[in-house]
Design a protein around this motif. Structure first.
Motif, PDB file in Angstrom:
ATOM      1  N   HIS A  59       0.772  -1.227  -0.080  1.00 52.19           N
ATOM      2  CA  HIS A  59      -0.130   0.080   0.123  1.00 52.19           C
ATOM      3  C   HIS A  59       0.985   1.132  -0.012  1.00 52.19           C
ATOM      4  N   HIS A  60       2.239   1.145   0.357  1.00 51.46           N
ATOM      5  CA  HIS A  60       3.119   2.270   0.233  1.00 51.46           C
ATOM      6  C   HIS A  60       3.564   2.672  -1.150  1.00 51.46           C
ATOM      7  N   PRO A  61       3.531   3.828  -1.643  1.00 44.55           N
ATOM      8  CA  PRO A  61       3.970   4.259  -2.924  1.00 44.55           C
ATOM      9  C   PRO A  61       5.427   3.853  -3.376  1.00 44.55           C
ATOM     10  N   MET A  96      16.427  -2.721  -1.940  1.00 42.83           N
ATOM     11  CA  MET A  96      15.625  -2.249  -0.899  1.00 42.83           C
ATOM     12  C   MET A  96      16.179  -2.984   0.133  1.00 42.83           C
ATOM     13  N   THR A  97      16.775  -2.463   1.395  1.00 42.34           N
ATOM     14  CA  THR A  97      17.097  -3.089   2.362  1.00 42.34           C
ATOM     15  C   THR A  97      16.156  -3.280   3.396  1.00 42.34           C
ATOM     16  N   ASP A  98      15.324  -2.585   3.432  1.00 40.97           N
ATOM     17  CA  ASP A  98      13.983  -2.358   4.651  1.00 40.97           C
ATOM     18  C   ASP A  98      12.818  -2.645   3.890  1.00 40.97           C
ATOM     19  N   ALA A  99      12.694  -3.627   3.078  1.00 43.65           N
ATOM     20  CA  ALA A  99      11.640  -3.884   2.150  1.00 43.65           C
ATOM     21  C   ALA A  99      10.231  -4.222   2.822  1.00 43.65           C
ATOM     22  N   LEU A 130      11.048   7.304   2.737  1.00 45.29           N
ATOM     23  CA  LEU A 130      11.640   5.715   2.642  1.00 45.29           C
ATOM     24  C   LEU A 130      12.263   5.779   1.107  1.00 45.29           C
ATOM     25  N   SER A 131      13.358   4.942   1.033  1.00 43.92           N
ATOM     26  CA  SER A 131      14.209   4.890   0.022  1.00 43.92           C
ATOM     27  C   SER A 131      14.492   3.578  -0.624  1.00 43.92           C
ATOM     28  N   PHE A 132      15.169   3.532  -1.827  1.00 43.37           N
ATOM     29  CA  PHE A 132      15.807   2.287  -2.320  1.00 43.37           C
ATOM     30  C   PHE A 132      17.002   2.794  -3.071  1.00 43.37           C
ATOM     31  N   ALA A 133      17.805   2.078  -3.613  1.00 40.16           N
ATOM     32  CA  ALA A 133      19.193   2.267  -4.426  1.00 40.16           C
ATOM     33  C   ALA A 133      18.959   1.742  -5.861  1.00 40.16           C
ATOM     34  N   LEU A 134      19.453   2.342  -6.899  1.00 35.82           N
ATOM     35  CA  LEU A 134      19.704   1.697  -8.036  1.00 35.82           C
ATOM     36  C   LEU A 134      21.240   2.006  -8.250  1.00 35.82           C
ATOM     37  N   THR A 135      22.010   0.569  -8.275  1.00 36.16           N
ATOM     38  CA  THR A 135      23.358   0.596  -8.252  1.00 36.16           C
ATOM     39  C   THR A 135      23.951   0.027  -9.518  1.00 36.16           C
ATOM     40  N   LYS A 136      24.829   0.788 -10.024  1.00 33.38           N
ATOM     41  CA  LYS A 136      25.751   0.183 -11.181  1.00 33.38           C
ATOM     42  C   LYS A 136      27.113   0.097 -10.861  1.00 33.38           C
ATOM     43  N   GLN A 137      27.707  -1.112 -11.189  1.00 31.41           N
ATOM     44  CA  GLN A 137      29.102  -1.472 -10.963  1.00 31.41           C
ATOM     45  C   GLN A 137      29.878  -1.931 -12.274  1.00 31.41           C
ATOM     46  N   GLY A 138      31.119  -1.255 -12.233  1.00 34.44           N
ATOM     47  CA  GLY A 138      31.857  -1.545 -13.572  1.00 34.44           C
ATOM     48  C   GLY A 138      33.093  -1.912 -13.203  1.00 34.44           C
ATOM     49  N   ILE A 139      34.004  -2.825 -13.812  1.00 35.43           N
ATOM     50  CA  ILE A 139      35.214  -3.115 -13.541  1.00 35.43           C
ATOM     51  C   ILE A 139      36.172  -2.158 -14.472  1.00 35.43           C
ATOM     52  N   VAL A 140      37.281  -1.833 -13.555  1.00 43.15           N
ATOM     53  CA  VAL A 140      37.990  -0.675 -14.306  1.00 43.15           C
ATOM     54  C   VAL A 140      39.516  -1.064 -13.978  1.00 43.15           C
ATOM     55  N   GLN A 141      40.293  -0.213 -14.393  1.00 42.43           N
ATOM     56  CA  GLN A 141      41.826  -0.216 -14.239  1.00 42.43           C
ATOM     57  C   GLN A 141      42.324  -1.792 -14.361  1.00 42.43           C
ATOM     58  N   TYR A 142      42.173  -2.207 -15.566  1.00 42.62           N
ATOM     59  CA  TYR A 142      42.773  -3.574 -15.967  1.00 42.62           C
ATOM     60  C   TYR A 142      42.292  -4.684 -15.337  1.00 42.62           C
ATOM     61  N   THR A 149      25.617   5.158  -7.810  1.00 43.41           N
ATOM     62  CA  THR A 149      24.428   4.654  -6.847  1.00 43.41           C
ATOM     63  C   THR A 149      23.628   5.839  -6.900  1.00 43.41           C
ATOM     64  N   LYS A 150      22.276   5.688  -7.282  1.00 39.47           N
ATOM     65  CA  LYS A 150      21.126   6.400  -7.372  1.00 39.47           C
ATOM     66  C   LYS A 150      20.239   6.253  -6.067  1.00 39.47           C
ATOM     67  N   VAL A 151      19.972   6.979  -5.418  1.00 37.35           N
ATOM     68  CA  VAL A 151      19.133   6.803  -4.228  1.00 37.35           C
ATOM     69  C   VAL A 151      17.684   7.429  -4.648  1.00 37.35           C
ATOM     70  N   ILE A 152      16.776   6.733  -4.532  1.00 38.18           N
ATOM     71  CA  ILE A 152      15.267   7.141  -4.678  1.00 38.18           C
ATOM     72  C   ILE A 152      14.315   7.161  -3.734  1.00 38.18           C
ATOM     73  N   GLU A 153      13.975   8.506  -3.242  1.00 40.54           N
ATOM     74  CA  GLU A 153      13.262   8.699  -1.782  1.00 40.54           C
ATOM     75  C   GLU A 153      11.914   8.949  -2.238  1.00 40.54           C
ATOM     76  N   ILE A 154      10.911   8.307  -1.199  1.00 42.00           N
ATOM     77  CA  ILE A 154       9.504   8.491  -1.264  1.00 42.00           C
ATOM     78  C   ILE A 154       9.019   8.915  -0.089  1.00 42.00           C
ATOM     79  N   ASP A 155       8.150   9.900  -0.093  1.00 44.26           N
ATOM     80  CA  ASP A 155       7.396  10.456   1.047  1.00 44.26           C
ATOM     81  C   ASP A 155       6.880   9.289   2.004  1.00 44.26           C
ATOM     82  N   ASN A 156       7.062   9.522   3.242  1.00 36.16           N
ATOM     83  CA  ASN A 156       6.679   8.512   4.049  1.00 36.16           C
ATOM     84  C   ASN A 156       5.672   9.298   5.356  1.00 36.16           C
TER      85      ASN A 156
END
Length: 387
Positions: free
Chosen positions: A137-139, A268-271, A280-292, A300-307
């Protein structure tokens, strides 16, 4: 959602379980009136009322072996909240739906067949039946579910360490109460999340979407109740939900969504039980392998929603709004189409949303039935039937 009505929805509570306390508070914050409480013991009922309800508006208290039946027969309530053990649901839901709306704790039934019968009764009597899955029920939930396009993998860990007293005495570990154990309790939420993600929040896509399940590892207590389990749920289109639910591991409630070809993972670590924050929030995370290939870079993008309103309060607001709307449209109950999972007729958002929630509850129960069958078959893969 409609504005609050002049007359609040009167709610009776059957049983003073721990979870009922937060729901009594939430119902009050949502504009409902807790008008009656029933418990097997007077002392427990009194403690419940004193702990969570305002002394200026005390509910009528029913206590003793016949307390639940007396509350249902009292005429003091428009709706009831039922947090009783699963094996008692069929009896008391049937009695309640004869004249009252019902908000029912999960797992909703001992089987999908039993829940279909409950929904049929609700439809016939023009009463709402809603399960108590609060996070939907939470957005934030919808934002999280829609954050990764074309998802094909969901993982979920929902665990807590109940301790010895919990494992020995809690109803969630008793075969004569909540025999599905951690699968019925924690696995319910994990399954619901998978259904939401892979249906893309469209209940019309649920039928035929789940294909097979398997409990790949499990631990049962001495009564044969699952207390720890690793589960796979397969969906059409080569999509998979994998989850770990447990009463014997530290608290973790982390959900993740992945998609082939999409660089971000939604996390989302507190789902289910959120942190106490204004957003309340959740994260969009992108990782990449670099430097050989020596190190990893991360974005990381943190998405926040009114609580401003807790998920339980939102659930009760929805419940009251949908119940009132169903009351107003009870004359069109004959237009319901249960075969197509339309238990309540009406063209408004309330009927549409109530039907969607009921479909998700039913399909969650169908998956849980199959998971329990996998355990009975010592971890074999099981085809999902009735979905």
């Amino acid at each position: 959602m409609e504005p609050p009505t002049a007359t609040p929805l009167r709610v009776g509570i059957l049983g003073c379980a721990r979870i009922a306390k937060k729901n009594a508070r939430a119902a009050t914050f949502a504009g409902c009136k807790v008008s009656a409480v029933a418990s097997r013991t007077q002392a427990k009922a009194n403690d419940f009322v004193n702990d969570v309800l305002a002394p200026s508006q005390p509910p009528v208290v029913f206590a003793g072996d016949a307390a639940y039946d007396e509350l249902l027969a009292s005429g003091l309530c428009d709706a009831v909240y039922i947090p009783l053990p699963t094996k008692l649901h069929e009896r008391y839901v049937a009695a309640a739906l004869a004249s009252k709306h019902v908000l029912l704790e999960k797992p909703v039934a001992t089987s999908a067949e039993s829940y279909r019968a409950m929904l049929a009764a609700a439809s016939k009597n023009g009463k709402l039946l809603l399960d108590g899955t609060m996070f939907v029920h939470h957005p934030r939930t919808e934002a999280f579910v829609r954050s990764v396009p074309s998802p094909n993998r969901v993982t979920f860990n929902f665990t807590f360490d109940g301790g010895e007293d919990f494992l020995q005495n809690n109803i969630r570990c008793k075969k004569d109460a909540d025999f599905m154990g951690c699968i019925g309790d924690l696995g319910w939420y994990c399954t619901r999340m998978g259904l939401l993600v892979f249906s893309e929040m469209d209940a019309g896509r649920l039928r035929g979407m789940t294909t097979k399940v398997q409990v790949t590892r499990y631990q049962l207590n001495e009564e044969g109740v699952p207390i720890d389990a690793d589960c796979l749920v397969h969906f059409t289109g080569n999509r998979v939900l994998s989850f770990h639910c447990s009463f014997v591991h530290p608290l973790d409630q982390t959900a993740k969504i992945y998609a082939t070809g999409h660089p971000y993972v939604a996390t989302m670590t507190d789902a289910i039980l959120p942190l106490k924050k204004s957003k309340l929030s959740f994260a969009l995370t992108k990782q990449g392998i670099v430097q050989y290939d020596e190190i990893t870079a991360e974005e990381t993008k943190v998405i926040e929603i009114d609580n401003s309103l807790a998920q339980e309060v939102l659930m009760w607001k929805h419940f009251a709004s949908w119940a009132r709307k169903i009351d107003g449209e009870s004359s069109v109950a004959s237009a319901a189409d249960q075969t197509n999972e339309k238990w309540w007729a009406g063209e408004g958002d309330e009927a549409r949303e109530a039907n969607a929630m009921a479909s998700y509850s039913l399909h969650t129960q169908i998956v849980l039935d199959a998971l329990m069958e996998s355990i009975r078959l010592e971890g074999a893969a099981v085809e999902v039937k009735g979905a």
